[in-house]
Design a protein around this motif. Structure first.
Motif, PDB file in Angstrom:
ATOM      1  N   UNK A 289       0.815  -1.218   0.000  1.00 47.54           N
ATOM      2  CA  UNK A 289       0.000   0.000   0.000  1.00 47.54           C
ATOM      3  C   UNK A 289       0.847   1.266   0.000  1.00 47.54           C
ATOM      4  N   UNK A 290       2.129   1.155  -0.301  1.00 48.79           N
ATOM      5  CA  UNK A 290       3.024   2.298  -0.159  1.00 48.79           C
ATOM      6  C   UNK A 290       2.742   3.391  -1.185  1.00 48.79           C
ATOM      7  N   UNK A 291       2.132   3.079  -2.293  1.00 50.40           N
ATOM      8  CA  UNK A 291       1.815   4.127  -3.267  1.00 50.40           C
ATOM      9  C   UNK A 291       0.859   5.163  -2.688  1.00 50.40           C
ATOM     10  N   UNK A 292       0.110   4.779  -1.656  1.00 47.69           N
ATOM     11  CA  UNK A 292      -0.928   5.653  -1.127  1.00 47.69           C
ATOM     12  C   UNK A 292      -0.633   6.195   0.264  1.00 47.69           C
ATOM     13  N   UNK A 293       0.133   5.463   1.060  1.00 46.81           N
ATOM     14  CA  UNK A 293       0.325   5.867   2.449  1.00 46.81           C
ATOM     15  C   UNK A 293       1.690   5.396   2.937  1.00 46.81           C
ATOM     16  N   UNK A 294       2.067   5.818   4.134  1.00 43.86           N
ATOM     17  CA  UNK A 294       3.332   5.384   4.722  1.00 43.86           C
ATOM     18  C   UNK A 294       4.445   6.400   4.623  1.00 43.86           C
ATOM     19  N   UNK A 295       4.249   7.479   3.864  1.00 39.55           N
ATOM     20  CA  UNK A 295       5.260   8.533   3.776  1.00 39.55           C
ATOM     21  C   UNK A 295       4.567   9.867   3.538  1.00 39.55           C
ATOM     22  N   UNK A 296       5.284  10.933   3.851  1.00 36.13           N
ATOM     23  CA  UNK A 296       4.766  12.283   3.627  1.00 36.13           C
ATOM     24  C   UNK A 296       5.341  12.791   2.315  1.00 36.13           C
ATOM     25  N   UNK A 297       4.558  12.655   1.288  1.00 26.54           N
ATOM     26  CA  UNK A 297       4.942  13.079  -0.051  1.00 26.54           C
ATOM     27  C   UNK A 297       3.717  13.671  -0.725  1.00 26.54           C
ATOM     28  N   UNK A 298       3.921  14.671  -1.569  1.00 27.08           N
ATOM     29  CA  UNK A 298       2.791  15.322  -2.224  1.00 27.08           C
ATOM     30  C   UNK A 298       2.013  14.306  -3.053  1.00 27.08           C
ATOM     31  N   UNK A 299       0.691  14.420  -2.977  1.00 25.31           N
ATOM     32  CA  UNK A 299      -0.184  13.532  -3.717  1.00 25.31           C
ATOM     33  C   UNK A 299      -0.619  12.309  -2.942  1.00 25.31           C
ATOM     34  N   UNK A 300       0.077  11.997  -1.846  1.00 22.97           N
ATOM     35  CA  UNK A 300      -0.328  10.847  -1.047  1.00 22.97           C
ATOM     36  C   UNK A 300      -1.447  11.230  -0.081  1.00 22.97           C
ATOM     37  N   UNK A 301      -2.128  10.199   0.386  1.00 31.71           N
ATOM     38  CA  UNK A 301      -3.190  10.433   1.351  1.00 31.71           C
ATOM     39  C   UNK A 301      -2.621  11.074   2.616  1.00 31.71           C
ATOM     40  N   UNK A 302      -3.352  12.001   3.152  1.00 33.72           N
ATOM     41  CA  UNK A 302      -2.873  12.767   4.307  1.00 33.72           C
ATOM     42  C   UNK A 302      -3.146  11.991   5.586  1.00 33.72           C
ATOM     43  N   UNK A 303      -2.334  10.961   5.802  1.00 29.83           N
ATOM     44  CA  UNK A 303      -2.339  10.200   7.050  1.00 29.83           C
ATOM     45  C   UNK A 303      -1.177  10.745   7.873  1.00 29.83           C
ATOM     46  N   UNK A 304      -1.496  11.538   8.868  1.00 29.92           N
ATOM     47  CA  UNK A 304      -0.515  12.378   9.550  1.00 29.92           C
ATOM     48  C   UNK A 304      -0.680  12.261  11.062  1.00 29.92           C
TER      49      UNK A 304
END
Length: 480
Positions: free
Chosen positions: A417-432
């Motif tokens: 699922x790393x394309x969508x979550x797990x890091x703070x990068x533009x365009x990714x889901x804002x799971x913060x």
């Protein structure tokens, strides 16, 4: 009082796609088979890979600017005095001195820290929920050594208050597994940590399914104690291999059928088998193997078996001896999900060391923390801090920013699922997660937790906390 609990009927979880750690074999969850034109495809029987699809919809989110924090991006970056703009549920901008858009909610985060949402790759919340009673013991179908036909999601109780406690610890995504009594324990499911009336409303729609396997003492003890196979490590390996042989034949029978049907031949499909559907999904690269295994020699043998039958082990779980074989893990593209300091509680866990996670990482393998505990899941940041400190005491040079990956991007990669979550990068889901202090401090708490850009938990605002129906009216809950 307003609560984001089940009684409001909030919908739940989101869609993602990717592959195993260091592997992109999982695809998008649809079994892509031959697409011939000689026969109406509607007449050809297909295996539905997702008969219980997600009904998750992201919770409503606004426009939020978090200003002046130290940001750990989850992939090795650390940025001081940095702003984060969340728009439409995704990370829109990252940088210094960002201008606040009109109508933006501005959060002053000076002196505080931001990480991606915590991802726990090994949880039994929902299948072993609180309160812990026999009626809630739904995680082990310990009736046969091979139960690949069962799915953990069909045991998940969405009212488990453990989900709320995990959210307070910053957990935004968690992977629910069956127990480890069997050689093949069944399918796991990846969930968004949001309230829902049904498990489907918590599911990642396009996250790859997983299958739980277990090696070592557990299956041998359970079934050997009943006077049947497996009773030894030899029996374990023979049981796996027999199942993979049967699954290979089953897969071939379906491919033969599809080929003939698409060529216009009048053929009958194979008989469906739920157990073999799951194992065929592994052989097709669509279902990720998550395997309970402690000892280095056992993990090495399992990797040889994966080569024999042409599948990938996404991650070994527990892996107390992973530090002995980081080169083998790295070569296979297989991760190790481990504890910080659990060990010695049975013989296969005897040779555990506190430096395991740090050594495995330093040896070049994909490594991460996991909980396997309704309590440990509430403080995975501190579990990583312990493992990092143990590594540094033995002289390993691992940065804080690299260690943040152990509870964010690494488990996201191993779950596909790393394309969508797990890091703070533009365009990714804002799971913060906005932490009160450095996330490796024993004093750090999650001040705010965002899922898909929605503020799901706020330590200073009781209206921004999830409360399961089960907890309503319980003694000691007060207004909740």
């Amino acid at each position: 009082m307003k609560h984001y609990g089940l009684y409001l009927g909030l919908a739940s979880v989101l869609a993602l796609t990717l592959a195993a750690c260091a592997d992109d074999a999982s695809g998008d969850g649809d079994r892509e088979v031959r697409s011939g034109n000689d026969q109406d495809d509607s007449e050809i029987v297909r295996v539905d890979p997702n008969p219980y699809p997600s009904t998750y919809t992201p919770p409503p989110s606004g426009l939020t600017l978090i200003r002046g924090a130290t940001v750990f991006d989850g992939v090795g970056g650390e940025f001081q005095n940095t702003d984060l703009l969340i728009r439409d549920g995704v990370i829109a901008e990252i940088g210094e001195g960002l201008e606040a858009p009109d109508d933006a909610q501005v959060v002053d985060a000076e002196g505080r820290f931001i990480t991606p949402g915590v991802v726990d790759i090994h949880s039994h919340l929902g299948v072993y929920p609180s309160p812990s009673t026999n009626a809630h013991s739904d995680g082990n179908e310990a009736t046969d050594p091979v139960t690949a036909e069962v799915w953990a999601e069909h045991s998940v109780w969405p009212q488990d208050p453990g989900f709320d406690a995990a959210l307070i610890g910053g957990v935004t995504t968690l992977h629910i597994l069956p127990g480890s009594a069997n050689l093949f324990g069944g399918r796991g499911v990846t969930l968004r940590n949001v309230p829902g009336r049904t498990v489907q409303s918590m599911k990642f729609p396009d996250a790859p399914y997983t299958v739980k396997m277990a090696c070592g003492e557990n299956p041998a003890r359970v079934y050997g104690g009943r006077g049947r196979s497996p009773a030894t490590d030899m029996g374990n390996m023979a049981g796996y291999r027999s199942s993979w042989i049967e699954a290979s034949r089953y897969r071939d029978s379906w491919h033969d059928y599809w080929e003939q049907a698409e060529d216009g031949e009048d053929v009958d499909p194979p008989n469906r088998d739920l157990e073999l559907d799951t194992l065929m999904g592994v052989l097709e690269g669509e279902i990720l193997v998550q395997m309970h295994c402690y000892r280095a020699d056992q993990m090495a043998q399992v990797l040889d078996m994966a080569d024999e039958f042409g599948y990938q082990v996404s991650a070994f779980h527990h892996g107390v001896e992973a530090y002995k074989i980081p080169d083998l893990l790295a070569e296979a593209g297989t991760c190790a999900a481990v504890w910080a300091d659990w060990g010695g509680f049975k013989m296969e866990a005897y040779d555990s060391i506190r430096e395991n996670l740090a050594l495995t990482h330093a040896g070049g393998a994909c490594a991460m923390i996991h909980s396997d505990s309704e309590l440990g899941i509430q403080r995975l940041n501190q579990e990583v801090a312990k493992a990092l400190a143990d590594g540094r005491r033995m002289g390993l040079d691992i940065s804080d920013a690299d260690a943040i990956a152990w509870f964010t991007s690494r488990p996201a990669q191993a779950l596909g699922i790393f394309e969508e979550t797990g890091s703070i990068e533009t365009g990714k889901r804002a799971d913060i997660v906005l932490w009160s202090d450095h996330p490796f401090s024993s004093y750090a708490t999650a001040d705010q937790v965002f899922i898909d850009g929605a503020l799901m938990y706020d330590a200073e605002d009781e209206t921004r906390r999830t409360v399961r129906d089960f907890m309503l009216g319980q003694p000691g809950e007060g207004d909740n």
